[in-house]
Design a protein around this motif. Sequence first.
Motif, PDB file in Angstrom:
ATOM      1  N   MET A 192       5.286 -11.578   0.995  1.00 16.29           N
ATOM      2  CA  MET A 192       6.692 -12.400   1.518  1.00 16.29           C
ATOM      3  C   MET A 192       8.112 -10.768   0.502  1.00 16.29           C
ATOM      4  O   MET A 192       8.976 -11.136   1.363  1.00 16.29           O
ATOM      5  N   ALA A 193       7.409 -11.602  -0.716  1.00 15.73           N
ATOM      6  CA  ALA A 193       8.489 -10.848  -1.624  1.00 15.73           C
ATOM      7  C   ALA A 193       8.805  -9.322  -0.993  1.00 15.73           C
ATOM      8  O   ALA A 193      10.399  -9.100  -1.355  1.00 15.73           O
ATOM      9  N   LEU A 194       8.296  -8.682  -0.742  1.00 13.58           N
ATOM     10  CA  LEU A 194       7.589  -6.893  -0.541  1.00 13.58           C
ATOM     11  C   LEU A 194       8.236  -6.922   0.570  1.00 13.58           C
ATOM     12  O   LEU A 194       9.360  -6.209   0.624  1.00 13.58           O
ATOM     13  N   GLU A 195       8.094  -8.059   1.668  1.00  7.67           N
ATOM     14  CA  GLU A 195       8.238  -7.654   3.344  1.00  7.67           C
ATOM     15  C   GLU A 195      10.330  -8.162   2.969  1.00  7.67           C
ATOM     16  O   GLU A 195      10.783  -7.070   3.677  1.00  7.67           O
ATOM     17  N   SER A 196      10.834  -9.256   2.122  1.00  7.22           N
ATOM     18  CA  SER A 196      12.307  -8.999   1.578  1.00  7.22           C
ATOM     19  C   SER A 196      12.541  -7.926   0.853  1.00  7.22           C
ATOM     20  O   SER A 196      13.903  -8.003   1.777  1.00  7.22           O
ATOM     21  N   HIS A 197      11.877  -7.384   0.058  1.00  6.47           N
ATOM     22  CA  HIS A 197      12.853  -6.264  -0.546  1.00  6.47           C
ATOM     23  C   HIS A 197      12.452  -4.638  -0.789  1.00  6.47           C
ATOM     24  O   HIS A 197      12.305  -4.354  -1.662  1.00  6.47           O
ATOM     25  N   VAL A 198      11.812  -4.408   0.047  1.00  5.92           N
ATOM     26  CA  VAL A 198      11.367  -2.907   0.815  1.00  5.92           C
ATOM     27  C   VAL A 198      12.911  -1.837   0.073  1.00  5.92           C
ATOM     28  O   VAL A 198      12.315  -1.506  -0.327  1.00  5.92           O
ATOM     29  N   ASP A 199      13.861  -2.800   0.260  1.00  2.00           N
ATOM     30  CA  ASP A 199      15.241  -1.325  -0.218  1.00  2.00           C
ATOM     31  C   ASP A 199      14.857  -1.406  -1.361  1.00  2.00           C
ATOM     32  O   ASP A 199      15.217  -0.611  -2.131  1.00  2.00           O
ATOM     33  N   GLU A 200      14.807  -2.761  -1.616  1.00  2.17           N
ATOM     34  CA  GLU A 200      14.685  -3.119  -3.518  1.00  2.17           C
ATOM     35  C   GLU A 200      13.765  -1.801  -4.079  1.00  2.17           C
ATOM     36  O   GLU A 200      13.648  -1.085  -5.352  1.00  2.17           O
ATOM     37  N   MET A 201      12.459  -2.231  -4.145  1.00  2.00           N
ATOM     38  CA  MET A 201      11.079  -1.143  -4.025  1.00  2.00           C
ATOM     39  C   MET A 201      12.127   0.204  -3.869  1.00  2.00           C
ATOM     40  O   MET A 201      11.358   0.804  -4.474  1.00  2.00           O
ATOM     41  N   SER A 202      12.127   0.572  -2.829  1.00  2.00           N
ATOM     42  CA  SER A 202      12.293   1.785  -2.433  1.00  2.00           C
ATOM     43  C   SER A 202      13.808   2.431  -3.962  1.00  2.00           C
ATOM     44  O   SER A 202      13.916   3.246  -4.089  1.00  2.00           O
ATOM     45  N   ARG A 203      14.697   1.249  -4.216  1.00  3.96           N
ATOM     46  CA  ARG A 203      15.546   2.137  -5.244  1.00  3.96           C
ATOM     47  C   ARG A 203      14.993   1.853  -6.344  1.00  3.96           C
ATOM     48  O   ARG A 203      15.066   3.298  -7.040  1.00  3.96           O
ATOM     49  N   LEU A 204      14.032   1.431  -6.813  1.00  2.00           N
ATOM     50  CA  LEU A 204      12.586   1.435  -7.799  1.00  2.00           C
ATOM     51  C   LEU A 204      12.385   3.224  -8.498  1.00  2.00           C
ATOM     52  O   LEU A 204      11.619   2.932  -9.356  1.00  2.00           O
ATOM     53  N   GLY A 205      11.964   3.672  -7.279  1.00  2.00           N
ATOM     54  CA  GLY A 205      11.084   4.813  -6.929  1.00  2.00           C
ATOM     55  C   GLY A 205       9.659   4.441  -6.182  1.00  2.00           C
ATOM     56  O   GLY A 205       8.747   5.256  -6.512  1.00  2.00           O
ATOM     57  N   PHE A 206       9.691   2.918  -5.416  1.00  2.00           N
ATOM     58  CA  PHE A 206       8.079   2.765  -5.251  1.00  2.00           C
ATOM     59  C   PHE A 206       7.980   3.155  -3.924  1.00  2.00           C
ATOM     60  O   PHE A 206       9.227   2.719  -2.776  1.00  2.00           O
ATOM     61  N   GLU A 207       6.720   3.554  -3.344  1.00  2.00           N
ATOM     62  CA  GLU A 207       6.913   3.351  -2.070  1.00  2.00           C
ATOM     63  C   GLU A 207       5.353   2.440  -1.870  1.00  2.00           C
ATOM     64  O   GLU A 207       3.711   2.507  -1.707  1.00  2.00           O
ATOM     65  N   VAL A 208       5.631   1.609  -1.801  1.00  2.00           N
ATOM     66  CA  VAL A 208       4.098   0.545  -1.525  1.00  2.00           C
ATOM     67  C   VAL A 208       4.798  -0.150   0.479  1.00  2.00           C
ATOM     68  O   VAL A 208       5.499  -0.695   0.749  1.00  2.00           O
ATOM     69  N   ASP A 209       3.236  -0.769   0.963  1.00  2.00           N
ATOM     70  CA  ASP A 209       3.349  -0.784   2.229  1.00  2.00           C
ATOM     71  C   ASP A 209       2.207  -2.051   1.954  1.00  2.00           C
ATOM     72  O   ASP A 209       1.679  -2.503   1.686  1.00  2.00           O
TER      73      ASP A 209
END
Length: 589
Positions: free
Chosen positions: A464-481
Amino acid sequence: MPIRKLPTHLVNQIAAGEVVERPASIVKELVENSLDAGSRRIRVEVEKGGSRRIRVSDDGGGIVADELALALHSHATSKIGSLEELEGVATMGFRGEALPSIASVSRLRLASRPADADTGYEVEAEGGESSEPRPTGMPHGTVVDVRDLFYNTPARRKFMRTERTEFGHIDEVVRRLALARMDVDFELAHDGRSIRRLLPASDEAGRDRRVASVCGDEFLAQAISFDTDHAGMRLAGWIARPSFSRSQSDLQFFFVNGRLVRDRLVAHAVRQAYRDVLFHGRHPAFVLMLELDPARVDVNVHPQKTEVRFRDGRLVHDFLFSTIHSRLSGTRPGSRATAPASLPHRGDNVHELAAGQGRHQAGLGLGVAESVARYAELARTASAVPSAQQDNETDMPPLGFAVAQIHGVFVLAENAHGLVVVDMHAAHERIVYERLKQSWGEDRVRSQRLLVPEKIAVSRREAMALESHVDEMSRLGFEVDLAGPEAVLIRAVPGMLARADSQKLVRDVLADLVELGDSRRVETVIDEMLSTMACHGSVRANRRLNIDEMNALLRDMERTERADQCNHGRPTWVQLDMKSLDKLFLRGQ
């Protein structure tokens, strides 16, 4: 057993198990009541570590005679009267549990006299039974006298520690409350002997004295004070330089609206702010005071009120981090955050790094050679200036000019105050590290796709945290689905960390997002790599520098953030003023 209502006395004893952990807990509750009553002078008297007697007297507003007996009843309080007042409570206490809980496990005397009353009144309580109020002579204020703690609960009394240990906890409580309310006069006595007297502070010098009396003179000498505000919040206090790090967190005080609390969010923000300047396993020292609207913080989350919950934790976290981080960034020679020249840095409480042989590595932004030409002429000009002019503080750089090198390890320089000793490797390590961080800034957000995506199992909260912070993960350089309710697929990671354990890194980032709503895990890992590169790329011990190279190093230190300490928290330079040098050689004595 059938369901039945518990007797009032038993209810109070159960509550006492939460409120009265040890004698220090009683002191905390009673002193907080005194502060809520507007007291300006509080005296705490203790006998036998608090087991025989605890007496707290104040000059506060007092309690009228008709309400004196009511104060010993459970959940009777003058501090809140509605849910709205509870949500914005600004007093230290508010539940009305302290006095009845204390009275249930001790012999208690409560006496009080308001300022406009002709006489005072007192009540006594023992074993859950209280007397009727009767007149007593006393000055205005309130006195709570607690005797024979746990006399009727011998099992609790067995868990008390030695007299010295219990008094140590009481002293710690008084010291912490004295930091929270510097406008109040505190006095602590043990077995008839005055142990501590903290006079009220009305100006900056008085507040410094209060901090030094609680945290020590050395803490104040190494502390950076500040006072800033943002978004309706105000943060003031003192943070110690990294060279004053501790082996344990015994000098960490954080107050929210005058209430001393422990909070994981605060601890994380401070730890992140110090991550570039503190060696692992060391703890920073600080006194921080946060003020904000009481409606923005919930203080009703812990029986002893030692924890709080912020309504906007992310904003508080970022405010703390950015404030402390910016103050530590200014710790360089000549800045306002630099320690006074007459007070040398203390490096004896941090680990020492072995200075081994090494070689000059190209391509790492060393900076010494490129600065030599620029400062060589300046150094030659300064050497031709008469010494009287060199002593002029306005004409000389903060670190002065180099005069010699000792054993290929230390650079000696002369400045307006006296002698400067620079650890050559530690200073250059900080310079290289800061330049590497700037040069790698763009690579922090570049991603590198994995040849084969990795699937990992996570908890539902992390998903759920990943779903709510997709942009944050992208800013950190991750691509996670998301790959299911409890699984994620890693397709890309930060380019600089392509060889790192991507699964562990993603799990750590998701854990941070669940707890804090933000993560600096990637930045921390990258900074650790750059720190290692800076260490290997810095000038090593036993490498001889000429005068021009030494002066170039000094000038680079004056321009570099956090140059007062290396990446591990060791001091990079110390100042010996003329007074200290005269003392070494007994001049003038």
